[in-house]
Every structure is written in C-alpha cells, then in structure tokens.
Scaffold this motif. Structure first.
Motif, PDB file in Angstrom:
ATOM      1  N   GLU A 193       1.375   5.929  -1.248  1.00  0.00           N
ATOM      2  CA  GLU A 193       1.565   6.978  -0.218  1.00  0.00           C
ATOM      3  C   GLU A 193       2.586   8.008  -0.712  1.00  0.00           C
ATOM      4  O   GLU A 193       3.495   7.685  -1.472  1.00  0.00           O
TER       5      GLU A 193
ATOM      6  N   GLU B  76       0.817  -1.222   0.000  1.00  0.00           N
ATOM      7  CA  GLU B  76       0.000   0.000   0.000  1.00  0.00           C
ATOM      8  C   GLU B  76       0.847   1.267   0.000  1.00  0.00           C
ATOM      9  O   GLU B  76       0.406   2.325  -0.443  1.00  0.00           O
ATOM     10  N   GLU B  77       2.106   1.164   0.481  1.00  0.00           N
ATOM     11  CA  GLU B  77       2.976   2.349   0.504  1.00  0.00           C
ATOM     12  C   GLU B  77       3.209   2.895  -0.915  1.00  0.00           C
ATOM     13  O   GLU B  77       3.598   4.057  -1.089  1.00  0.00           O
TER      14      GLU B  77
END
Ligand SMILES: Nc1ncnc2c1ncn2[C@@H]1O[C@H](COP(=O)(O)OP(=O)(O)OP(=O)(O)O)[C@@H](O)[C@H]1O
Length: 334
Positions: free
Chosen positions: A273, A269-270
């Motif tokens: 980000e 998921e980073e």
C-alpha cells in the motif's frame, strides 16, 4: 506434540562440567515448523537430540505427545523413536547400498519384506523428486539429492515429527532453497510437524512459523518469527534480525540538516500500500528513500525502508505519528 520441561544437559570435560543446555522448557505444536537458531556452541544440536533422547537429559523431562520419553526404558524408547524421523547435516547415508535400499532401511529394521516395502519406497522417491535415481549409489548424487534421500528415509516409517539437524548447512544457497521448499510442502501435504536447528536466518525466514533463539545453552527469546525479529529484545536476536534486515549498516548516508532518519517496517498486505506516500502527502515534509527491501517471511510479505524525513520538526513528527497510526512500525534511528 513435543514438550520439554526444565531440560538441562551437562557434559563432563577435563575443565569440569559444561551445561550445553540449561533449564529449557518449550512446547512444539502439531503441524508447525519450529526453528531453533543460535551461533556455534549455543547448544542447538544437544537440544534437538534431547527431543528424541539421542541425548538423555541430565535433568528435566521430555514428552512426545502424551508419552514421557524420559520415563521409558531403552526398548520402549526405540519403538517411540520410529514416530520421530531425523535428518542430518551430512546426510548419514549408507554408502554401500542404493538410494532405494537407504530409503527402505527403517522398514527393513521394522521387519518388513522387500515385497511389503517396494511400493512405499516408490511413493517416497516420487515425494522427494528422485524417481529416476532409485538404483544409484549415494556417491553418484549431489548434496541436495543426498538430502532428499535423507528426507525420504526419515519419512519411511511415517513419523509424526521430523527433526532436522542443520539439514541445509552443507548445501549451496540454491540447493538450500529447494530443500526448504520440499520441507515446507511435506509439512503442508502430510501435516508433519517439523523442528529444525540452524545458524542461518534465511532458513528461519523462509519456512518457520515459530522460532526459539538460543545463546549459551538457554532460550533467550521465543515466539512467532515476525514478532521475535521485528522487536528483538536480546543482543543475539538483534544480531540475527540485522542479518534479516538486508539494509546495509555502517555505510555513511547523506543527511540534510535537521532531518530524521526513520526505519519503517511493513508487514502483510500493507507492504504493497502507498502508506508512506499518503503520510507525507499534503505536509511540508520531504521524504527521501535511502535504502529498502521487500521480501517474505514464510507467506507474509514484509518490507523495510530507511527514509530521511526533512522539514519542520513538528511536521516530521506528524508524519511519524501518521505512519504509526496506520499500524506501521516506524523507528527513529537519529
Ligand atoms: N559430547 C560432548 N561432550 C562434551 N561437550 C560437549 C558435547 N557435545 C557438546 N558439547 C559442548 O556443549 C556445547 C553446546 O554444543 P552443541 O553442539 O549442542 O552446540 P551447537 O549450537 O549445536 O553448535 P554447532 O552449531 O557448532 O554444532 C558446546 O560448548 C560443546 O563443546
């Protein structure tokens, strides 16, 4: 599910003996998609054929579940092989019979009557998306459709494992993707263990959970796909990882005096980000993105950026440390 212990396969040739597979041990777990990648001649076909004993190892042992295949007679082996389906690069369909009859073939061999297998064949046609093509002959089908027939036939006897011998190598990229999606959905829906060999990174990247990299008859690296290709240690793995990176190599890049060229990997998921922005924010470092890609390894988002960091060296090092402390793989290239 499938286990090989110290398997070697040698062929006698005119110039002496060739070890196509050398002392290979591996374990494939139930329900996983296990890929074996290597260049031409690495020994992949020989290895996968040692798993169902289409090739009998010269030495070493092969297991299917708790059954040692290498200890069985030919007759016992035939019964065990029904639990291991196989598909091939060139499909190996019977040209003179229809799709329906091709799919039914293993059931006919197992002594089933037309009445007994008809419903099963309909179910398999639906599973591979060929409901409308059951009465056609292989010559009337596209390559992708032929491979769907191959998959349905391999599944007819309800195997626990599917071996795929370069199953997409004869197909164009779009058809390859549709066959890979089909294999992944069968793996998820039926819990079928899949073992495939390929020379294409795309195949490994799209559907495999674990991978073994082969070179000159040996496994040179093995593990979770992301781990193996994020930190390759062997030259052959590095070559395949470079294919995956999709970043152009060899292109001269504009560089500022005193800058550092850094390759950053994002996993999970980073990837979505703003970690790079956060690491640079408030520092005296300027960040130029030179190349970048975001894609997926099976279900995991995965991205790579090639960035140029310029400014005071201490601040650049501070940004790299910040990236790493956020769990990113930041590799200084120059
Ligand atoms: N039946 C055979 N007799 C003699 N040598 C063989 C035989 N089968 C394979 N070999 C040799 O064993 C080595 C490995 O071959 P194999 O076909 O397993 O590799 P591969 O990785 O599957 O290659 P490719 O992707 O080109 O099919 C090669 O050197 C090949 O020439």
């Amino acid at each position: 599910m499938i286990e090989l212990q110290n398997v070697t396969k040698s062929y006698k040739g005119r110039g002496g003996s060739v070890d196509a597979v050398r002392d290979i041990s591996l374990q494939v777990k139930p329900g996983e998609i296990f890929g074996i990648i290597g260049h031409s001649g690495a020994g992949k076909s020989t290895l996968i054929r040692c798993m169902n004993l289409l090739e009998r190892p010269t030495s070493g042992r092969a297991w299917f579940g708790k059954t040692e295949l290498t200890a069985l007679s030919e007759r016992q082996l035939q019964a065990e092989r029904r639990k291991i389906g196989m598909i091939f690069q060139h499909f190996n369909l019977l040209a003179s019979v229809t799709v329906r009859e091709n799919i039914a073939f293993p059931l006919v061999l197992a002594g089933k009557s037309r009445k007994e297998y008809a419903a099963r064949v309909d179910e398999l046609l639906a599973l591979v998306g060929l409901e409308a093509h059951g009465d056609k002959y292989p010559s009337q089908l596209s390559g992708g459709q032929k491979q769907r027939v191959g998959i349905a036939r391999a599944l007819a006897a309800d195997p626990q494992v599917l071996l795929c011998d370069e199953a997409t190598s004869a197909l164009d990229p779009q058809t390859t993707n549709s066959i890979l999606s089909l294999l992944m959905s069968i793996n998820e829906k039926l819990g079928l263990t899949i073992i495939l060999i390929t020379h294409e990174m795309q195949v490994i990247r799209s559907i495999c959970d674990r991978v073994a990299v082969m070179d000159a008859g040996r496994i040179v690296e093995m593990g979770a796909v992301l781990d193996v290709f994020l930190r390759p240690t062997h030259a052959v793995t590095r070559q395949f990882a470079d294919e995956l990176s999709e970043l152009e190599s060899g292109t001269p890049l504009p560089r500022r005096e005193g800058s550092k060229l850094v390759r950053v990997h994002f996993v999970g998921e980073e990837t979505y980000e703003p970690v790079l922005f956060e690491a640079v924010k408030g520092s005296a470092v300027q960040c130029a993105i030179l190349q970048g890609t975001v894609s997926r390894m099976k279900h995991t988002p995965y991205g790579q950026l090639l960035v140029e960091l310029s400014g005071p060296e201490r601040d650049i090092d501070g940004v790299i440390t910040a990236l790493r402390s956020n769990g990113l793989d930041a590799e200084v290239l120059s």
